[in-house]
Write a protein that holds these residues in place. Structure first.
Motif, PDB file in Angstrom:
ATOM      1  N   LEU A  19       6.841   3.819  -5.316  1.00 61.94           N
ATOM      2  CA  LEU A  19       6.045   4.769  -4.953  1.00 61.94           C
ATOM      3  C   LEU A  19       4.747   4.924  -5.560  1.00 61.94           C
ATOM      4  CD1 LEU A  19       5.474   7.532  -3.694  1.00 61.94           C
ATOM      5  CD2 LEU A  19       6.655   8.772  -5.552  1.00 61.94           C
ATOM      6  N   GLY A  20       4.697   4.372  -6.843  1.00 66.12           N
ATOM      7  CA  GLY A  20       3.391   4.162  -7.641  1.00 66.12           C
ATOM      8  C   GLY A  20       2.634   3.170  -6.998  1.00 66.12           C
ATOM      9  N   ALA A  21       3.148   2.164  -6.494  1.00 68.31           N
ATOM     10  CA  ALA A  21       2.441   0.825  -6.012  1.00 68.31           C
ATOM     11  C   ALA A  21       1.670   1.582  -4.501  1.00 68.31           C
ATOM     12  CB  ALA A  21       3.071  -0.133  -5.715  1.00 68.31           C
ATOM     13  N   ARG A  22       2.583   2.321  -3.740  1.00 67.23           N
ATOM     14  CA  ARG A  22       1.692   2.771  -2.557  1.00 67.23           C
ATOM     15  C   ARG A  22       0.731   3.905  -2.876  1.00 67.23           C
ATOM     16  NH1 ARG A  22       7.246   2.514  -1.190  1.00 67.23           N
ATOM     17  NH2 ARG A  22       7.897   4.556  -1.848  1.00 67.23           N
ATOM     18  N   LEU A  23       0.875   4.613  -4.071  1.00 66.53           N
ATOM     19  CA  LEU A  23       0.032   5.518  -4.539  1.00 66.53           C
ATOM     20  C   LEU A  23      -1.463   4.778  -4.762  1.00 66.53           C
ATOM     21  CD1 LEU A  23       1.640   8.293  -6.228  1.00 66.53           C
ATOM     22  CD2 LEU A  23       0.906   8.602  -3.896  1.00 66.53           C
ATOM     23  N   ASN A  24      -1.197   3.772  -5.392  1.00 66.03           N
ATOM     24  CA  ASN A  24      -2.322   3.104  -5.870  1.00 66.03           C
ATOM     25  C   ASN A  24      -3.084   2.338  -4.674  1.00 66.03           C
ATOM     26  OD1 ASN A  24      -1.854   3.373  -8.699  1.00 66.03           O
ATOM     27  ND2 ASN A  24      -0.750   1.729  -9.081  1.00 66.03           N
ATOM     28  N   TRP A  25      -2.241   1.928  -3.840  1.00 67.30           N
ATOM     29  CA  TRP A  25      -2.841   1.522  -2.678  1.00 67.30           C
ATOM     30  C   TRP A  25      -3.795   2.418  -1.890  1.00 67.30           C
ATOM     31  CZ3 TRP A  25      -3.994  -3.369  -1.529  1.00 67.30           C
ATOM     32  CH2 TRP A  25      -3.337  -4.390  -2.018  1.00 67.30           C
ATOM     33  N   LEU A  26      -3.077   3.618  -1.817  1.00 71.49           N
ATOM     34  CA  LEU A  26      -3.701   4.822  -1.016  1.00 71.49           C
ATOM     35  C   LEU A  26      -4.915   5.443  -1.992  1.00 71.49           C
ATOM     36  CD1 LEU A  26      -3.589   6.779   1.237  1.00 71.49           C
ATOM     37  CD2 LEU A  26      -2.122   8.120   0.117  1.00 71.49           C
ATOM     38  N   ARG A  27      -4.860   5.568  -3.210  1.00 70.80           N
ATOM     39  CA  ARG A  27      -6.132   5.533  -4.064  1.00 70.80           C
ATOM     40  C   ARG A  27      -7.163   4.553  -3.746  1.00 70.80           C
ATOM     41  NH1 ARG A  27      -3.563   5.950  -8.491  1.00 70.80           N
ATOM     42  NH2 ARG A  27      -2.984   8.184  -8.119  1.00 70.80           N
ATOM     43  N   ALA A  28      -7.020   3.242  -3.773  1.00 67.69           N
ATOM     44  CA  ALA A  28      -7.916   2.280  -3.708  1.00 67.69           C
ATOM     45  C   ALA A  28      -8.668   2.572  -2.227  1.00 67.69           C
ATOM     46  CB  ALA A  28      -7.183   1.159  -3.645  1.00 67.69           C
ATOM     47  N   ALA A  29      -7.786   2.774  -1.178  1.00 67.28           N
ATOM     48  CA  ALA A  29      -8.243   3.276   0.071  1.00 67.28           C
ATOM     49  C   ALA A  29      -9.335   4.292   0.093  1.00 67.28           C
ATOM     50  CB  ALA A  29      -7.306   3.448   1.154  1.00 67.28           C
ATOM     51  N   VAL A  30      -8.971   5.367  -0.639  1.00 67.55           N
ATOM     52  CA  VAL A  30      -9.640   6.430  -0.625  1.00 67.55           C
ATOM     53  C   VAL A  30     -11.095   6.200  -1.389  1.00 67.55           C
ATOM     54  CG1 VAL A  30     -10.041   8.727  -1.600  1.00 67.55           C
ATOM     55  CG2 VAL A  30      -8.066   8.117  -0.628  1.00 67.55           C
ATOM     56  N   LEU A  31     -11.061   5.368  -2.475  1.00 68.28           N
ATOM     57  CA  LEU A  31     -12.161   5.007  -3.237  1.00 68.28           C
ATOM     58  C   LEU A  31     -12.992   3.897  -2.558  1.00 68.28           C
ATOM     59  CD1 LEU A  31     -10.600   4.636  -6.841  1.00 68.28           C
ATOM     60  CD2 LEU A  31     -11.871   6.572  -5.946  1.00 68.28           C
ATOM     61  N   GLY A  32     -12.282   3.147  -1.724  1.00 63.45           N
ATOM     62  CA  GLY A  32     -13.261   2.143  -0.962  1.00 63.45           C
ATOM     63  C   GLY A  32     -13.793   2.997   0.008  1.00 63.45           C
ATOM     64  N   ALA A 158      -7.470  -7.619   0.157  1.00 58.56           N
ATOM     65  CA  ALA A 158      -8.680  -8.040   0.932  1.00 58.56           C
ATOM     66  C   ALA A 158      -8.860  -6.991   2.233  1.00 58.56           C
ATOM     67  CB  ALA A 158      -8.871  -9.203   0.943  1.00 58.56           C
ATOM     68  N   TRP A 159      -7.907  -7.120   3.017  1.00 61.60           N
ATOM     69  CA  TRP A 159      -8.165  -6.443   4.259  1.00 61.60           C
ATOM     70  C   TRP A 159      -8.360  -4.797   3.944  1.00 61.60           C
ATOM     71  CZ3 TRP A 159      -9.839  -8.019   8.821  1.00 61.60           C
ATOM     72  CH2 TRP A 159      -9.933  -9.468   9.102  1.00 61.60           C
ATOM     73  N   ALA A 160      -7.471  -4.344   3.244  1.00 55.77           N
ATOM     74  CA  ALA A 160      -7.334  -2.899   2.972  1.00 55.77           C
ATOM     75  C   ALA A 160      -8.634  -2.502   2.533  1.00 55.77           C
ATOM     76  CB  ALA A 160      -6.358  -2.595   2.090  1.00 55.77           C
ATOM     77  N   SER A 161      -9.201  -3.083   1.580  1.00 55.69           N
ATOM     78  CA  SER A 161     -10.584  -2.961   1.159  1.00 55.69           C
ATOM     79  C   SER A 161     -11.626  -2.951   1.919  1.00 55.69           C
ATOM     80  CB  SER A 161     -11.072  -3.849  -0.456  1.00 55.69           C
ATOM     81  OG  SER A 161     -10.108  -3.447  -1.360  1.00 55.69           O
ATOM     82  N   GLY A 200     -13.218  13.301  -2.445  1.00 60.96           N
ATOM     83  CA  GLY A 200     -13.208  13.759  -3.823  1.00 60.96           C
ATOM     84  C   GLY A 200     -11.792  14.311  -4.050  1.00 60.96           C
ATOM     85  N   TRP A 201     -11.512  15.365  -3.112  1.00 54.79           N
ATOM     86  CA  TRP A 201     -10.473  16.050  -3.142  1.00 54.79           C
ATOM     87  C   TRP A 201      -9.087  15.295  -3.031  1.00 54.79           C
ATOM     88  CZ3 TRP A 201      -6.084  16.819   0.067  1.00 54.79           C
ATOM     89  CH2 TRP A 201      -5.525  17.874   0.100  1.00 54.79           C
ATOM     90  N   SER A 202      -9.105  14.368  -2.021  1.00 51.82           N
ATOM     91  CA  SER A 202      -8.215  13.200  -1.797  1.00 51.82           C
ATOM     92  C   SER A 202      -7.888  12.528  -3.135  1.00 51.82           C
ATOM     93  CB  SER A 202      -8.155  12.380  -0.696  1.00 51.82           C
ATOM     94  OG  SER A 202      -8.541  13.231   0.452  1.00 51.82           O
ATOM     95  N   SER A 203      -9.028  11.986  -3.797  1.00 54.27           N
ATOM     96  CA  SER A 203      -8.593  11.217  -4.991  1.00 54.27           C
ATOM     97  C   SER A 203      -8.093  12.179  -6.084  1.00 54.27           C
ATOM     98  CB  SER A 203      -9.808  10.206  -5.479  1.00 54.27           C
ATOM     99  OG  SER A 203     -10.746  11.623  -5.764  1.00 54.27           O
ATOM    100  N   ALA A 204      -8.623  13.311  -6.134  1.00 56.72           N
ATOM    101  CA  ALA A 204      -8.001  14.290  -7.379  1.00 56.72           C
ATOM    102  C   ALA A 204      -6.584  14.595  -6.901  1.00 56.72           C
ATOM    103  CB  ALA A 204      -8.742  15.279  -7.234  1.00 56.72           C
ATOM    104  N   ARG A 205      -6.071  14.690  -5.730  1.00 52.12           N
ATOM    105  CA  ARG A 205      -5.051  15.118  -5.591  1.00 52.12           C
ATOM    106  C   ARG A 205      -3.912  13.861  -5.680  1.00 52.12           C
ATOM    107  NH1 ARG A 205      -3.540  19.561  -6.233  1.00 52.12           N
ATOM    108  NH2 ARG A 205      -1.705  19.493  -4.834  1.00 52.12           N
ATOM    109  N   LEU A 206      -4.337  12.798  -5.217  1.00 50.40           N
ATOM    110  CA  LEU A 206      -3.463  11.478  -5.683  1.00 50.40           C
ATOM    111  C   LEU A 206      -3.315  11.115  -7.049  1.00 50.40           C
ATOM    112  CD1 LEU A 206      -5.053   9.175  -2.778  1.00 50.40           C
ATOM    113  CD2 LEU A 206      -2.572  10.022  -2.939  1.00 50.40           C
ATOM    114  N   GLY A 207      -4.148  11.658  -7.639  1.00 48.75           N
ATOM    115  CA  GLY A 207      -4.036  11.414  -9.254  1.00 48.75           C
ATOM    116  C   GLY A 207      -3.688  12.518 -10.072  1.00 48.75           C
TER     117      GLY A 207
END
Length: 241
Positions: A19-32, A158-161, A200-207
């Motif tokens: 779950l943590g890995a999936r959240l990290n991927w999602l957070r990286a997508a939001v930040l990208g 790479a593709w996700a970014s 901004g809202w999405s990254s905050a909620r994910l964290g």
């Protein structure tokens, strides 16, 4: 005592790690996506300060989108490849140690399970059962915190970014080239602010953080970037450069 019984906590951690890995991927997508929005918005708004030519705006926006997305993809590929190399090296070392020092490794696994709250006897029995079933997998998960079945994939990263940055960059690009000349900058600013509120809202909620400050920082940074580049564009345009 079954293996499932003694390894319940570790099994739970594996799920948590997934779950943590999936959240990290999602957070990286939001930040990208956020990077794509801010960098491309700053670029096209800056160019809009110097010229109203649609072709120039489109060219600058596309160049920024491609350069940014490919840079993000290359950087993520290199970073994740290094991480994967480290994971593979750690697994290879663990495999060698299991082959050369099986008793020492069994004792090490026992102590690690004791540190997780099991009694000495229970930890020993669990270590023996886990070792009999798959010693490398047991040590990888308990000792190294690595799931051999879910090693990081640099191509996925790479593709996700690339896709996240591209998706974010498309918004300011379309906002600057589609409206009539007099509406381009206002439409772009409003669109970018709305998108930055969302990211901004999405990254905050994910964290699991309060969204107010994250949204304010996100929007403030985006407005600052657009304001600075627009001012520079106006100066360059007025100077005839």
């Amino acid at each position: 005592m079954t293996e499932e019984g003694v390894s319940g906590p570790a099994h739970g951690e594996a799920h948590g790690g997934g779950l943590g890995a999936r959240l990290n991927w999602l957070r990286a997508a939001v930040l990208g996506a956020n990077d794509g929005i801010v960098s491309t918005a700053g670029l096209v708004v800056g160019v809009a300060g110097a010229t109203s030519d649609r072709a120039a705006l489109l060219t600058a926006g596309l160049a920024g989108l491609l350069a940014g997305s490919m840079s993000m993809a290359a950087g993520e590929y290199v970073s994740v490849s290094t991480q994967r190399d480290s994971e593979m090296a750690a697994l290879a070392m663990e495999k060698r140690e299991l082959r050369e020092q099986p008793e020492a490794e069994l004792e090490e696994l026992t102590q690690l399970l004791e540190e997780r709250g099991l009694s000495r006897d229970v930890a020993r029995e669990a270590a023996e059962q886990l070792t009999e079933r798959d010693a490398l997998r047991a040590h990888a998960r308990v000792e190294l915190g690595i799931d051999p079945d879910e090693l990081t994939n640099p191509w996925h990263a790479a593709w996700a970014s690339f896709l996240a940055f591209t998706a974010g960059a498309l918004l300011p690009l379309l906002a600057i080239v589609l409206p009539p000349s007099g509406w381009r900058v206002p439409v772009t600013v409003v669109s970018v602010v709305a998108a930055l509120v969302l990211t901004g809202w999405s990254s905050a909620r994910l964290g699991a953080a309060a969204p107010g400050r994250a949204v304010a920082r996100n929007v403030g940074g985006g407005l600052l970037a657009m304001g600075v580049t627009y001012g520079v564009g106006l100066l360059l345009g007025a100077a005839g450069i």
